[in-house]
Design an enzyme around this catalytic site. Structure first.
Site, short mmCIF file in Angstrom:
data_model
loop_
_atom_site.label_atom_id
_atom_site.label_comp_id
_atom_site.label_asym_id
_atom_site.label_seq_id
_atom_site.Cartn_x
_atom_site.Cartn_y
_atom_site.Cartn_z
N ARG A 81 44.29 52.40 46.21
CA ARG A 81 43.97 53.25 47.31
C ARG A 81 45.28 53.79 48.03
NH1 ARG A 81 42.19 47.80 49.59
NH2 ARG A 81 40.22 47.54 48.45
N TYR A 128 32.09 39.52 31.40
CA TYR A 128 33.19 39.41 32.41
C TYR A 128 32.45 39.52 33.87
CZ TYR A 128 37.92 39.41 34.23
OH TYR A 128 38.77 39.21 35.02
N GLU A 152 48.34 28.62 37.33
CA GLU A 152 47.20 28.97 36.54
C GLU A 152 48.29 29.63 35.07
OE1 GLU A 152 43.99 30.84 38.08
OE2 GLU A 152 43.70 32.03 36.34
N ARG A 167 38.64 46.75 37.36
CA ARG A 167 38.25 45.99 38.48
C ARG A 167 39.03 45.97 39.62
NH1 ARG A 167 35.81 41.09 36.82
NH2 ARG A 167 37.04 39.92 38.15
N ARG A 187 49.30 32.92 38.16
CA ARG A 187 49.42 32.85 39.49
C ARG A 187 49.65 31.50 40.12
NH1 ARG A 187 43.63 35.84 39.47
NH2 ARG A 187 42.73 34.50 37.76
N ASP A 215 31.33 38.86 37.45
CA ASP A 215 31.72 38.28 38.86
C ASP A 215 30.63 37.43 39.32
OD1 ASP A 215 34.40 39.03 38.83
OD2 ASP A 215 33.50 41.08 39.84
N ARG A 249 39.27 33.44 26.11
CA ARG A 249 40.62 33.37 26.77
C ARG A 249 40.47 31.66 27.56
NH1 ARG A 249 45.59 33.56 25.07
NH2 ARG A 249 47.07 34.00 26.66
N1 UDP Z 1 46.00 42.48 36.95
C1 UDP Z 1 47.40 42.96 36.91
N2 UDP Z 1 47.99 42.52 37.59
C2 UDP Z 1 47.87 41.67 38.78
C3 UDP Z 1 46.43 41.40 38.84
C4 UDP Z 1 45.86 41.71 38.10
O1 UDP Z 1 47.76 43.66 35.90
O2 UDP Z 1 48.84 41.15 39.52
C5 UDP Z 1 45.05 42.95 36.00
C6 UDP Z 1 45.16 42.04 34.61
O3 UDP Z 1 44.94 42.94 33.54
C7 UDP Z 1 43.80 41.02 35.09
C8 UDP Z 1 42.80 42.32 35.49
O4 UDP Z 1 43.76 43.01 36.40
O5 UDP Z 1 43.22 40.55 33.92
C9 UDP Z 1 41.87 41.63 36.63
O6 UDP Z 1 42.34 40.94 37.42
P1 UDP Z 1 41.53 39.87 38.41
O7 UDP Z 1 42.25 39.60 39.56
O8 UDP Z 1 39.99 40.75 38.57
O9 UDP Z 1 41.05 38.65 37.47
P2 UDP Z 1 40.42 37.52 37.42
O10 UDP Z 1 40.64 37.04 39.01
O11 UDP Z 1 38.84 37.68 37.63
O12 UDP Z 1 41.01 36.51 36.52
#
Ligand code: UDP
Length: 366
Positions: free
Chosen positions: A175, A348, A300, A171, A280, A350, A248
């Site tokens: 880059r 999952y 969170e 996801r 976060r 979006d 989850r």
């Molecule tokens: N992820 C990570 N470190 C970060 C942010 C995301 O390893 O700092 C990984 C983690 O496995 C997470 C996945 O990337 O479940 C997807 O993150 P995303 O931000 O897309 O998740 P969402 O916002 O849907 O919870």
């Protein structure tokens, strides 16, 4: 009363489907067990700040048609998600890009970064990544995996990175440019009036009953329905007959800081080390460039899901995929019930994909 559709769940999937059906002249009744519409994209004002009650939602899509569609219901701001990752006392830019690499290794060019990553993955001999760990390592190497992925992912999902599917980490873009935009999509933003107002507009004058549980409701109503769209958990619908799918959950701790204008200087700060219990902190005002004198923040915490808890994410593993396939087969047998959304389709999604799936389902119905 007779309605063409009973829509269970007033979230984005249900609201999109209701809108489409209404446009086509069908009658719908929407019910939701919660006390508000908009499901997990629900926002509400606190100190004049739109608070994303159930986690940050940033709309992004590359599909022009989907972008035009959401713009019918809301004006979007020009927010661009650029989270910061905090590992102990070190701060990095996300997604993984030249800013991240240069901070980590003191390098400056894409060639140097690529060489550094190649050097780290050379000895791992991963040819065909089979799980999230192997996928992450082969994309960004050991340093980034250890500091920015492993701890975050394992607390987010409550399981080892070796037991998680690789698509989760795909996801995130990787880059070799100095670009901190978290998403690769062409269009991005947040509704200026909040998501609740957007969903309200989608629902229009469709009748909505809140605090209404599906099973209680169908047991006592004298209304009749042509078909039902169920956007709750598919395994719950079938009384967990074949066993539980894995989900989850999340726990949100929201704090209003009166007189504090700027708590963390960014909308999203990820805490990537395992030892910090939350994943976060979001500071809501920064999603809308807010200048209010106060601020609202949310920590969170990922949480185990047990029946009765709010499910936020399907946990897609090979076992749950197999079980879901069985529930899906049962669902197909039920000709008068449709299943949609993250929980109904155990996917999952979006927000853009949720809308696209709901529009497609409506089209198929019509
Ligand atoms: N992820 C990570 N470190 C970060 C942010 C995301 O390893 O700092 C990984 C983690 O496995 C997470 C996945 O990337 O479940 C997807 O993150 P995303 O931000 O897309 O998740 P969402 O916002 O849907 O919870």
């Amino acid at each position: 009363m007779h309605y063409d559709y009973l829509i269970v769940g007033a979230g984005l999937f249900g609201a999109t489907f209701a809108y489409e059906m209404k446009q086509a002249g069908k009658t719908c009744l929407v019910i939701d067990k919660r006390s508000h519409i908009a499901g997990n994209i629900y926002t509400e004002k606190v100190c004049d700040i739109d608070v994303h009650r159930f986690g940050a939602h940033i709309f992004h899509t590359s599909n022009k048609d989907t972008w035009d569609y959401v713009n019918r219901f809301a004006e979007f701001n020009n927010f661009v998600n650029s989270p910061i990752a905090r590992y102990k006392d070190e701060l990095y830019n996300l997604p993984f890009n030249m800013n991240t690499f240069s901070k980590l290794w003191g390098i400056a060019t894409p060639a140097e970064a690529q060489e550094k990553i190649a050097e780290q993955i050379r000895e791992l001999h991963i040819t065909d990544p089979k799980n999230l760990e192997e996928q992450a390592l082969s994309l960004v190497g050991t340093d980034i995996y250890e500091k920015l992925i492993k701890g975050y992912t394992e607390k987010q999902w409550g399981r080892d990175c070796k037991d998680l599917p690789s698509f989760i980490i795909r996801r995130l873009p990787v880059r070799f440019t100095y670009d901190n935009n978290y998403f690769n999509d062409r269009y991005q933003g947040i509704p200026v009036e909040g998501y609740t107002a957007m969903v309200e507009k989608m629902l229009g004058d469709t009748e909505v009953l809140l605090e209404t549980e599906y099973k209680d409701f169908v047991a006592r109503t004298s209304d009749t329905f042509g078909k039902t769209l169920y956007t709750g958990m598919i395994d719950e619908f079938f009384d967990y007959k074949l066993g539980n799918l894995a989900y989850r959950s999340l726990r949100f701790e929201t704090e209003t800081l009166i007189g504090e204008e700027n708590f963390q200087g960014n909308a999203v700060v990820n805490y990537t080390e395992r030892e910090v219990p939350f994943t976060r902190i979001i500071e809501h005002k920064h999603f809308a460039f807010g200048k209010q004198p106060d601020t609202v923040i949310t920590r969170e915490y990922p949480a185990n899901w047990t029946p009765g808890d709010e499910p936020y994410y399907p946990v897609n593993t090979s076992e749950t995929a197999e079980l879901y396939t069985k529930y899906e087969a049962m669902a197909k047998e039920k000709k008068d019930v449709l299943f949609g959304g993250r929980l109904g389709q155990y996917k999952y999604f979006d927000m853009d994909k949720t809308i696209e799936a709901a529009r497609q389902m409506a089209q198929d119905e019509l």
